[in-house]
Enzyme design. Structure first.
Site, mmCIF file in Angstrom:
data_model
loop_
_atom_site.group_PDB
_atom_site.id
_atom_site.type_symbol
_atom_site.label_atom_id
_atom_site.label_comp_id
_atom_site.label_asym_id
_atom_site.label_seq_id
_atom_site.Cartn_x
_atom_site.Cartn_y
_atom_site.Cartn_z
ATOM 1 N N PHE A 118 7.164 -23.608 -26.889
ATOM 2 C CA PHE A 118 8.322 -24.505 -26.785
ATOM 3 C C PHE A 118 9.175 -24.230 -25.562
ATOM 4 O O PHE A 118 9.936 -25.093 -25.125
ATOM 5 C CB PHE A 118 9.204 -24.361 -28.050
ATOM 6 C CG PHE A 118 10.099 -23.133 -28.033
ATOM 7 C CD1 PHE A 118 11.337 -23.175 -27.384
ATOM 8 C CD2 PHE A 118 9.706 -21.939 -28.622
ATOM 9 C CE1 PHE A 118 12.159 -22.047 -27.345
ATOM 10 C CE2 PHE A 118 10.511 -20.819 -28.580
ATOM 11 C CZ PHE A 118 11.746 -20.866 -27.939
ATOM 12 N N LYS A 177 -2.302 -29.442 -26.528
ATOM 13 C CA LYS A 177 -1.573 -29.383 -27.800
ATOM 14 C C LYS A 177 -0.234 -28.719 -27.494
ATOM 15 O O LYS A 177 -0.109 -27.499 -27.497
ATOM 16 C CB LYS A 177 -2.385 -28.559 -28.810
ATOM 17 C CG LYS A 177 -2.151 -28.872 -30.267
ATOM 18 C CD LYS A 177 -0.734 -28.692 -30.750
ATOM 19 C CE LYS A 177 -0.321 -27.276 -30.992
ATOM 20 N NZ LYS A 177 1.119 -27.145 -31.317
ATOM 21 N N GLU A 222 5.144 -28.313 -31.101
ATOM 22 C CA GLU A 222 5.644 -29.410 -31.944
ATOM 23 C C GLU A 222 7.164 -29.503 -31.898
ATOM 24 O O GLU A 222 7.749 -30.462 -32.377
ATOM 25 C CB GLU A 222 5.130 -29.272 -33.384
ATOM 26 C CG GLU A 222 5.495 -27.990 -34.116
ATOM 27 C CD GLU A 222 4.517 -26.821 -33.865
ATOM 28 O OE1 GLU A 222 4.126 -26.614 -32.700
ATOM 29 O OE2 GLU A 222 4.179 -26.124 -34.835
ATOM 30 N N ARG A 223 7.811 -28.493 -31.288
ATOM 31 C CA ARG A 223 9.276 -28.559 -31.197
ATOM 32 C C ARG A 223 9.722 -29.347 -29.968
ATOM 33 O O ARG A 223 10.810 -29.883 -29.942
ATOM 34 C CB ARG A 223 9.856 -27.144 -31.122
ATOM 35 C CG ARG A 223 9.595 -26.378 -32.403
ATOM 36 C CD ARG A 223 9.944 -24.933 -32.220
ATOM 37 N NE ARG A 223 9.266 -24.133 -33.204
ATOM 38 C CZ ARG A 223 8.894 -22.876 -33.037
ATOM 39 N NH1 ARG A 223 9.164 -22.266 -31.897
ATOM 40 N NH2 ARG A 223 8.294 -22.223 -33.985
ATOM 41 N N SER A 277 3.469 -16.641 -28.645
ATOM 42 C CA SER A 277 3.823 -15.295 -29.097
ATOM 43 C C SER A 277 2.576 -14.415 -29.223
ATOM 44 O O SER A 277 1.457 -14.921 -29.373
ATOM 45 C CB SER A 277 4.556 -15.386 -30.434
ATOM 46 O OG SER A 277 3.721 -16.048 -31.366
ATOM 47 N N CYS A 292 9.763 -15.798 -21.337
ATOM 48 C CA CYS A 292 8.862 -14.649 -21.469
ATOM 49 C C CYS A 292 9.079 -13.669 -20.322
ATOM 50 O O CYS A 292 8.612 -12.548 -20.372
ATOM 51 C CB CYS A 292 7.418 -15.107 -21.501
ATOM 52 S SG CYS A 292 6.909 -15.837 -19.958
ATOM 53 N N GLU A 345 10.523 -8.337 -29.817
ATOM 54 C CA GLU A 345 10.905 -9.310 -28.784
ATOM 55 C C GLU A 345 11.981 -10.190 -29.430
ATOM 56 O O GLU A 345 11.676 -10.997 -30.316
ATOM 57 C CB GLU A 345 9.699 -10.173 -28.374
ATOM 58 C CG GLU A 345 10.064 -11.179 -27.303
ATOM 59 C CD GLU A 345 8.957 -12.192 -26.976
ATOM 60 O OE1 GLU A 345 8.187 -12.576 -27.876
ATOM 61 O OE2 GLU A 345 8.888 -12.608 -25.811
HETATM 62 P P1 NAD Z 1 4.340 -19.641 -30.860
HETATM 63 O O1 NAD Z 1 3.297 -18.582 -30.777
HETATM 64 O O2 NAD Z 1 5.087 -19.780 -32.141
HETATM 65 O O3 NAD Z 1 3.676 -21.085 -30.600
HETATM 66 C C1 NAD Z 1 2.875 -21.334 -29.478
HETATM 67 C C2 NAD Z 1 1.848 -22.404 -29.815
HETATM 68 O O4 NAD Z 1 1.010 -21.938 -30.872
HETATM 69 C C3 NAD Z 1 2.472 -23.719 -30.310
HETATM 70 O O5 NAD Z 1 1.782 -24.792 -29.733
HETATM 71 C C4 NAD Z 1 2.289 -23.654 -31.818
HETATM 72 O O6 NAD Z 1 2.135 -24.920 -32.403
HETATM 73 C C5 NAD Z 1 1.028 -22.831 -31.984
HETATM 74 N N1 NAD Z 1 1.040 -22.028 -33.220
HETATM 75 C C6 NAD Z 1 2.118 -21.476 -33.827
HETATM 76 N N2 NAD Z 1 1.752 -20.801 -34.929
HETATM 77 C C7 NAD Z 1 0.415 -20.925 -35.016
HETATM 78 C C8 NAD Z 1 -0.553 -20.433 -35.966
HETATM 79 N N3 NAD Z 1 -0.208 -19.685 -36.999
HETATM 80 N N4 NAD Z 1 -1.841 -20.745 -35.752
HETATM 81 C C9 NAD Z 1 -2.217 -21.496 -34.702
HETATM 82 N N5 NAD Z 1 -1.337 -21.983 -33.785
HETATM 83 C C10 NAD Z 1 -0.040 -21.706 -33.942
HETATM 84 O O7 NAD Z 1 5.330 -19.428 -29.620
HETATM 85 P P2 NAD Z 1 6.681 -20.185 -29.299
HETATM 86 O O8 NAD Z 1 7.729 -19.742 -30.271
HETATM 87 O O9 NAD Z 1 6.453 -21.621 -29.116
HETATM 88 O O10 NAD Z 1 7.006 -19.575 -27.843
HETATM 89 C C11 NAD Z 1 7.686 -18.375 -27.628
HETATM 90 C C12 NAD Z 1 6.741 -17.230 -27.366
HETATM 91 O O11 NAD Z 1 5.912 -17.527 -26.253
HETATM 92 C C13 NAD Z 1 7.464 -15.940 -26.982
HETATM 93 O O12 NAD Z 1 6.833 -14.870 -27.610
HETATM 94 C C14 NAD Z 1 7.298 -15.858 -25.467
HETATM 95 O O13 NAD Z 1 7.380 -14.570 -24.925
HETATM 96 C C15 NAD Z 1 5.931 -16.429 -25.320
HETATM 97 N N6 NAD Z 1 5.685 -16.929 -23.972
HETATM 98 C C16 NAD Z 1 4.798 -16.250 -23.195
HETATM 99 C C17 NAD Z 1 4.546 -16.666 -21.903
HETATM 100 C C18 NAD Z 1 3.549 -15.946 -21.031
HETATM 101 O O14 NAD Z 1 3.076 -16.549 -20.051
HETATM 102 N N7 NAD Z 1 3.184 -14.711 -21.341
HETATM 103 C C19 NAD Z 1 5.228 -17.778 -21.391
HETATM 104 C C20 NAD Z 1 6.122 -18.456 -22.225
HETATM 105 C C21 NAD Z 1 6.330 -18.019 -23.525
#
Ligand code: NAD
Length: 499
Positions: free
Chosen positions: A149, A173, A176-177, A226, A281, A384
């Protein structure tokens, strides 16, 4: 309330399932739209038509594909204000920050305008008698991007531009937020000349992600989010024989040496710690001053700067420093972690928990918080937080500060503030973190380098964007060719006289 869609076959298409997710306005706590959550069957159908569309697109010469990127880049520039507004409306970040989000994605599109150069193969002339070898970079077919998101424009662009220009079709994909920016970017790609079906935006949650991971046609998965989900996706994609690069969470440390310019370090910490409500991140969440004197002097500079920060909705204008966090759950979690830090004995020098904004009582706002004397065993150090909370861990020496950074399980970004080149070089050489800033707080590499963390911040090999992306999104085929001698000797090479 707006009903969002998928983007399939070059058009917005309503969801076929009866499952939807609410898209919130984080500043007011109101539902502003609902997004369809696709079923596995919808995903499989989207992949099947992407596979058909990929055949022609993959056979289109690289220069023509690059021209689509040129037009796309121009359209992004033309629609910059509209895209930034879409980002802010669903994410809550300020408009200048949202423009940065679009801009850092656009820069990857700009590199993709030169993709033919990156997609050239290799050639060895006369590898043996009459033998030549050459390698080609060919597209993988249908690939998938699954994005978080926190950068609704930048990260989808990091995924789609290199994947598409390399000749692949992509299933995107988005989170969804914050799905609207991806839908709009897909429309702009169609306007730029991308054939229908080559980019399919399929909205959804875990159900559609699992369907992507299990679909046999999907050849590669690029994920950002994450750490636990990154690790899960990497494992399941790899088991199913897919190429996968999965980027995860972070806990980024900034070391402040006694010889650093402390005013500059304090300015940098405030921007990198609280910008975008700490939901980056590459945010700095841990300040590690070396020596008690440095720590006290840093706090003296940080407190007045943090107290001046202006928190509010993006609609309140450009002097707002940061907005709300993304969801009520995120707000509750962050508040809980601040409580826990107090309980565990960290000194809470600035407490953001009581922050209230008149007229926005239901928004997910948290004031900036500053902890001092945090220790590595505390929950606020280990987790985090992904919120506007900066922790100061005091180190006795440079070696202690380096060890703290290296022992942390995450390894996305780190920074050092110092006036000494030798210390800076030593740090850059020894630290086990993927992206390093020297007197630079958020070292997100420019688009012609590449982005990627180490340790639990990334699973799989190869970084995002830059030269690595062209390797990730193509496979190498190597041809060894021998042509037997003698044919040309038997040929006739003079004009025959006409009878
Ligand atoms: P998230 O892991 O909750 O979601 C990321 C994606 O995964 C979304 O599209 C979501 O729909 C999907 N998802 C969520 N739960 C899932 C599950 N159980 N099974 C399958 N798919 C699932 O992350 P977020 O809250 O959207 O983003 C924040 C996180 O992303 C933070 O931890 C941040 O550090 C990290 N981030 C990392 C980078 C990088 O390049 N390393 C860059 C930006 C954000």
């Amino acid at each position: 309330m707006q009903n969002l869609t998928h983007y399939l076959g070059g058009a917005r298409v309503e969801g076929g399932s009866d499952r939807y997710a609410d898209v919130m306005n984080p500043a007011t706590g109101e539902v502003q739209a609902r997004v369809p959550l696709a079923t596995a069957a919808e995903l499989d159908a989207a992949v099947a038509s992407a596979a058909e569309a990929q055949i022609g697109w993959g056979a289109t010469n690289p220069q023509r594909r690059a021209r689509v990127m040129m037009k796309f880049g121009a359209l992004i520039n033309e629609h910059m204000d509209e895209l930034a507004e879409l980002v802010s409306r669903e994410h809550g970040k300020t408009i200048p920050d949202a423009r940065g989000d679009v801009q850092r994605g656009l820069e990857v599109v700009e590199v993709c305008m030169g993709a033919p150069h990156m997609l050239k193969g290799e050639f060895t002339n006369d590898g043996g008698p009459g033998i030549d070898l050459y390698s080609m970079r060919q597209p993988l077919g249908v690939v998938a991007g699954i994005t978080p998101f926190n950068f609704p424009a930048m990260i989808p662009l990091w995924k789609m531009a290199p994947a598409l220009v390399s000749g692949n079709a992509m299933i995107l994909k988005p989170s969804e937020r914050c799905p609207s920016t991806s839908l709009r970017l897909a429309e702009l790609l169609t306007e730029a000349g991308l054939p229908d079906g080559v980019l399919q935006v399929v909205n959804g949650d875990k159900e559609v992600v699992d369907a992507i991971l299990d679909n046999e046609t999907v050849a590669a998965v690029g994920f950002v989010g994450s750490t636990p989900i990154a690790q899960y996706i990497y494992g399941r994609a790899a088991t199913n024989g897919k190429r996968a690069q999965c980027f995860g969470g972070a806990k980024n440390h900034m070391i402040i040496m006694p010889d650093a310019d402390l005013d500059k370090a304090a300015d940098a910490l405030v921007g990198a710690g609280y910008g975008a409500a700490g939901e980056r991140c590459m945010a700095i969440s841990v300040a590690v001053p070396v020596g008690e004197k440095t720590a006290d002097a840093l706090i003296e500079r940080l407190v007045p700067r943090i107290e001046k920060l202006k928190v509010g909705p993006y609609t309140a204008g450009d002097d707002v420093d940061y907005g709300p966090v993304i969801t009520k759950q995120a707000e509750t979690r962050i508040r809980g972690l601040i409580d826990k830090g107090v309980e565990e004995g960290a000194e809470l020098l600035i407490d953001g928990r009581d922050f209230r904004l008149q007229g926005y009582e239901n928004g997910y706002f948290i004031g900036p918080s500053l902890f001092d004397r945090v220790t590595p065993d505390m929950e606020i150090y280990k987790e985090e937080i992904f919120g506007p909370v900066l922790s100061q861990v005091r180190a006795e020496s440079y070696e202690d500060a380096l060890k703290l950074t290296m022992d942390n399980p995450y390894g996305n970004g780190t920074a050092i503030y110092t006036a000494d080149g030798d210390t800076a070089r030593d740090f850059a050489n020894r630290v086990n973190v993927g992206m390093v800033g020297i007197n630079f707080p958020i070292p997100v590499p420019l688009s012609y380098h590449s982005f990627g963390g180490w340790k639990k911040s990334a699973f799989g090999d190869l970084n995002q964007y830059g030269p690595d992306a062209f390797k990730f999104y193509t496979k190498t085929k190597t041809v060894t060719a021998r042509w037997f001698s003698g044919i040309k000797d038997g040929g006739e090479f003079h004009f025959k006289q006409m009878d």
